[in-house]
Design an enzyme around this catalytic site. Structure first.
Site, PDB file in Angstrom:
ATOM      1  N   GLY A  34       1.199  -1.149   0.022  1.00 59.74           N
ATOM      2  CA  GLY A  34       0.029   0.103   0.098  1.00 59.74           C
ATOM      3  C   GLY A  34       0.833   1.372  -0.052  1.00 59.74           C
ATOM      4  O   GLY A  34       0.720   2.113  -0.632  1.00 59.74           O
ATOM      5  N   HIS A  35       1.835   1.300   0.999  1.00 60.37           N
ATOM      6  CA  HIS A  35       2.693   2.236   1.098  1.00 60.37           C
ATOM      7  C   HIS A  35       3.531   2.466  -0.492  1.00 60.37           C
ATOM      8  O   HIS A  35       3.792   3.650  -0.720  1.00 60.37           O
ATOM      9  CB  HIS A  35       3.750   2.183   2.175  1.00 60.37           C
ATOM     10  N   VAL A 174      -4.543  -0.756  -1.485  1.00 61.24           N
ATOM     11  CA  VAL A 174      -4.010  -1.925  -2.092  1.00 61.24           C
ATOM     12  C   VAL A 174      -4.257  -3.039  -0.997  1.00 61.24           C
ATOM     13  O   VAL A 174      -4.407  -2.858   0.205  1.00 61.24           O
ATOM     14  CB  VAL A 174      -2.353  -1.798  -2.176  1.00 61.24           C
TER      15      VAL A 174
HETATM   16  P1  AMP Z   1       0.523   4.867   7.979  1.00 56.94           P
HETATM   17  O1  AMP Z   1       1.835   4.145   7.767  1.00 56.94           O
HETATM   18  O2  AMP Z   1      -0.487   3.617   8.226  1.00 56.94           O
HETATM   19  O3  AMP Z   1       0.338   6.065   8.497  1.00 56.94           O
HETATM   20  O4  AMP Z   1       0.078   5.022   6.372  1.00 56.94           O
HETATM   21  C1  AMP Z   1       0.821   6.049   5.454  1.00 56.94           C
HETATM   22  C2  AMP Z   1      -0.187   6.042   4.169  1.00 56.94           C
HETATM   23  O5  AMP Z   1      -0.230   4.944   3.331  1.00 56.94           O
HETATM   24  C3  AMP Z   1      -1.187   6.710   4.270  1.00 56.94           C
HETATM   25  O6  AMP Z   1      -1.521   7.665   3.393  1.00 56.94           O
HETATM   26  C4  AMP Z   1      -2.343   5.630   4.328  1.00 56.94           C
HETATM   27  O7  AMP Z   1      -3.685   5.771   3.771  1.00 56.94           O
HETATM   28  C5  AMP Z   1      -1.468   4.831   3.034  1.00 56.94           C
HETATM   29  N1  AMP Z   1      -2.010   3.301   3.089  1.00 56.94           N
HETATM   30  C6  AMP Z   1      -1.890   2.625   4.386  1.00 56.94           C
HETATM   31  N2  AMP Z   1      -2.434   1.221   3.959  1.00 56.94           N
HETATM   32  C7  AMP Z   1      -2.703   1.304   2.644  1.00 56.94           C
HETATM   33  C8  AMP Z   1      -3.192   0.479   1.482  1.00 56.94           C
HETATM   34  N3  AMP Z   1      -3.640  -0.716   1.923  1.00 56.94           N
HETATM   35  N4  AMP Z   1      -3.331   1.003   0.283  1.00 56.94           N
HETATM   36  C9  AMP Z   1      -2.850   2.272  -0.014  1.00 56.94           C
HETATM   37  N5  AMP Z   1      -2.449   3.265   0.666  1.00 56.94           N
HETATM   38  C10 AMP Z   1      -2.459   2.486   2.140  1.00 56.94           C
END
Ligand code: AMP
Length: 293
Positions: A34-35, A174
């Protein structure tokens, strides 16, 4: 890949690379596909890519998982390096919040519903740190995932209200092969919980099917989804149908709505959402962001 831990050095780097548009991907680390999808989009659209890793203490409530949040920094560095990220911005909590820090950036209305109701300090902590990251990196574009739809909308609001010269890009969630939205918190799930976790995405499928069949009363949709999820979850924070822009609850489904769920599988809090139109058809996650940015 350059690693920068100080804000002043980050700003200096941006000054020196001023001829390039900079794309920022803010994360809390424990990176997954996702990241990396955000990093790849930034790579495609921006001259220079900065990814940040900062587990922001102020967006965690006192009973939340700040202490246990996964921090596999060596692995994260390697992944970002492989994606040809130019800079990893990796500040310490002291660097971000030095002694005497007193400022908060808070978006009002949009943070009141959905996760805001259950995580009262979360969004103010998030917007404050994102504002600081924008000031440290000075990006032209910043990339967010639709999995945290409310977060992306709140950041868009902050950017408009405070005139940050940053374009916010929201990209599609994702998923694992079985439909579970990727999340750093999925690592907390034990084997049995991991088997149950895709039910959250299936609940969104079910809601979509109900809408396709003509169900319009969102109370009824919520009751159906609650019944569907109940055997698999330990707690439901919310099942909501909201307007995709103002995030206010919708009573009768029409146009495009955001179906959003937050629930616990065991002790792990999972969130997921989906944009659906009145025909009960999935709307790609980027669609709404494109039409409103
Ligand atoms: P986090 O590390 O959880 O703070 O997420 C960092 C970024 O990655 C944020 O913009 C989240 O929305 C994005 N993100 C987290 N999980 C996913 C995913 N499965 N698909 C797409 N983006 C994601």
């Amino acid at each position: 890949m350059k690693i920068i831990t100080h804000i002043s050095e980050m700003q200096q780097w941006t000054k020196e690379n001023g001829g390039h548009s900079i794309g920022l991907v803010p994360t809390m680390g424990a990176l997954h596909e996702g990241h990396l999808s955000l990093v790849r989009a930034a790579r495609k659209e921006s001259g220079r890519v900065v990814a940040s890793i900062f587990v922001n203490p102020t967006q965690f409530g006192p009973k939340e998982d700040l202490k246990n949040y996964p921090r596999p920094i060596a692995r994260d560095r390697k992944l970002l390096d492989e994606e040809k990220v130019d800079v990893l911005f990796y500040p310490s909590a002291r660097e971000m919040y030095p002694d005497g820090f007193q400022t908060e950036v808070r978006v009002k209305g949009l943070t009141e519903g959905l996760c805001g109701k259950f995580r009262p300090v979360h969004f103010a902590g998030m917007t404050t740190v994102v504002a600081k990251l924008f000031n440290a990196v000075l990006p032209a574009k910043a990339y967010f995932g639709a999995k945290d739809y409310q977060q992306a909308m709140v950041v868009k609001r902050m950017v408009r209200d405070l005139n940050f010269p940053v374009e916010i890009r929201m990209l599609e969630t994702v998923r694992e092969r079985d439909g579970l939205a990727m999340s750093s918190r999925n690592a907390y799930l034990n084997r049995m919980e991991r088997i149950k976790a895709p039910m959250v995405n299936l609940a969104l499928d079910y809601a979509e099917a109900l809408i396709r069949q003509g169900l319009r009363d969102t109370d009824q949709i919520q009751t159906e989804i609650r019944g569907f999820l109940k055997p698999f979850v330990s707690k439901i924070d919310y099942i909501e149908v909201v307007h995709p822009e103002n995030l206010m609850p919708i009573r009768r489904f029409q146009g495009t709505g955001l179906l959003a769920i937050a629930c616990y599988i065991g002790a792990t809090r999972l969130i997921d959402n989906r944009l659906v139109n009145q025909h009960g058809t999935k709307v790609p996650g980027t669609y709404y962001a494109k039409t409103t940015s």
